[in-house]
Design an enzyme around this catalytic site. Structure first.
Site, mmCIF file in Angstrom:
data_model
loop_
_atom_site.group_PDB
_atom_site.id
_atom_site.type_symbol
_atom_site.label_atom_id
_atom_site.label_comp_id
_atom_site.label_asym_id
_atom_site.label_seq_id
_atom_site.Cartn_x
_atom_site.Cartn_y
_atom_site.Cartn_z
ATOM 1 N N ASP A 186 13.879 17.518 -48.098
ATOM 2 C CA ASP A 186 12.987 17.866 -46.993
ATOM 3 C C ASP A 186 11.616 18.223 -47.565
ATOM 4 O OD1 ASP A 186 12.993 18.783 -43.911
ATOM 5 O OD2 ASP A 186 11.786 20.186 -45.094
ATOM 6 N N ASN A 194 0.505 16.670 -40.259
ATOM 7 C CA ASN A 194 0.520 16.091 -38.914
ATOM 8 C C ASN A 194 -0.387 16.864 -37.966
ATOM 9 O OD1 ASN A 194 2.079 13.764 -39.015
ATOM 10 N ND2 ASN A 194 4.001 14.829 -38.636
ATOM 11 N N HIS A 199 -0.932 12.128 -36.736
ATOM 12 C CA HIS A 199 0.304 11.444 -37.109
ATOM 13 C C HIS A 199 0.058 10.188 -37.941
ATOM 14 C CE1 HIS A 199 3.188 13.899 -34.876
ATOM 15 N NE2 HIS A 199 2.254 14.027 -33.945
ATOM 16 N N ASP A 203 2.118 9.485 -41.187
ATOM 17 C CA ASP A 203 2.896 8.266 -41.425
ATOM 18 C C ASP A 203 2.568 7.659 -42.786
ATOM 19 O OD1 ASP A 203 4.089 8.539 -38.980
ATOM 20 O OD2 ASP A 203 2.896 6.989 -37.974
ATOM 21 N N ASP A 229 10.593 14.117 -41.737
ATOM 22 C CA ASP A 229 10.255 14.161 -43.161
ATOM 23 C C ASP A 229 11.487 14.457 -44.006
ATOM 24 O OD1 ASP A 229 10.583 16.743 -42.251
ATOM 25 O OD2 ASP A 229 8.982 17.595 -43.478
#
Length: 306
Positions: A186, A194, A199, A203, A229
């Site tokens: 993680d 973000n 976003h 990405d 994530d």
């Protein structure tokens, strides 16, 4: 010439040449036609081109094509003259047969017309077989694409949760006594990227992380993205220390700066490692890895817990 039953027998042989799917089937038919009338040249003209030709070298084949419109009765090659006979093959094609000695007599012409009809049927069989092959190839490609779409994460190109779980289940079943390790990865600080940069930047970060993870895994390992994530690595390991060393390499890689357009991001990761025990099912192993990851989070950033 021999009697009519012999001609019918030849026609039957021509038809039988296409009862099997063979890459040489058309050539077999053409050679039977040539043998039937002792001809040196046999060719098929379709759409203004020679789709098959035997008996003429490539340099002389244009001379034959030049005679198609006139249906000329003879062809003069570099060293000899041939008598020609033209047989329609449906509305578009032609079968042309050439012999260097005497012209074709009436019975031979009748036989060639019958063989022409057999060649038409042969060509139809070939086209049907090829169409079936193409349909089967298209169906197989569609199935493979459907499987890929169902098992690949569209953003990163990594295996998705569905494929990861299927792989883990198969691995536990086929290696019941081996050390199957699951690394639950993680990212630390990803939410801020973000929130602050949008976003699209998030990405791009995930794509870079996915590329790094691909380069870190060993042959036989499977790395994928399960959501957001969160990533999952499934591996056969020699020991718990082996799994810990693998997790440490990932932690080091995750700390490297990430360059996205004009911005530079620095992240880390929390990794939970679970090693399968006898009788474990995939749900148990994933739950243990997930709990270990949250324990690593509680210890702070850039940590791993087994």
């Amino acid at each position: 010439m021999t009697a009519a039953p012999w001609s019918l027998h030849l026609l039957s042989e021509v038809l039988s040449a296409f009862t099997v799917d063979s890459p040489t089937a058309l050539g077999d038919v053409i050679h039977r036609v040539a043998e039937a009338v002792d001809a040196e040249i046999v060719a098929i003209v379709r759409d203004g081109a020679l789709s098959f030709c035997t008996g003429l070298i490539p340099q002389e084949q244009p001379r034959l094509l030049a005679l198609v419109d006139a249906r000329a009765a003879s062809l003069q090659s570099a060293d000899r003259s041939y008598h020609l006979f033209w047989v329609p093959l449906g509305p578009e094609g032609l079968l042309v047969v050439g012999r260097a000695r005497e012209p074709f007599v009436l019975e031979e012409r009748a036989l060639l017309r019958g063989m022409g009809r057999s060649v038409v049927l042969s060509l139809q069989v070939l086209e049907a077989v090829e169409a079936e092959k193409q349909a089967l190839r298209a169906e197989q490609l569609a199935k493979e694409e459907a499987i890929r779409e169902a098992t690949i994460d569209h953003l990163t190109g990594l295996p998705n949760r569905r494929r990861l779980l299927r792989h883990l289940e198969a691995l536990l079943r086929s290696h019941p006594s081996a050390d199957v390790a699951v690394l639950f990865i993680d990212l630390d600080g990803f939410k801020q990227i973000n929130d602050l940069y949008g976003h699209r930047s998030g990405d791009e970060v995930l794509k870079i992380i996915a590329t790094r993870l691909r380069h870190l895994v060993r042959g036989g390992d499977l790395i994928g993205r399960i959501s957001g994530d969160e990533f999952l690595l499934i591996s056969l390991v020699q020991s718990q220390d082996d799994a810990s060393r693998m997790a440490s390499r990932i932690l080091t890689s995750m700390c490297q700066p990430l360059h996205v357009q004009s911005a530079v991001f620095r992240l880390s990761a929390s990794i939970g490692v679970a090693i399968a025990e006898s009788g474990n099912v995939k749900e148990t192993l994933l739950e243990n890895a997930d709990m270990a990851m949250y324990a690593a989070k509680e210890l702070g950033k850039n940590q791993l817990v087994v």
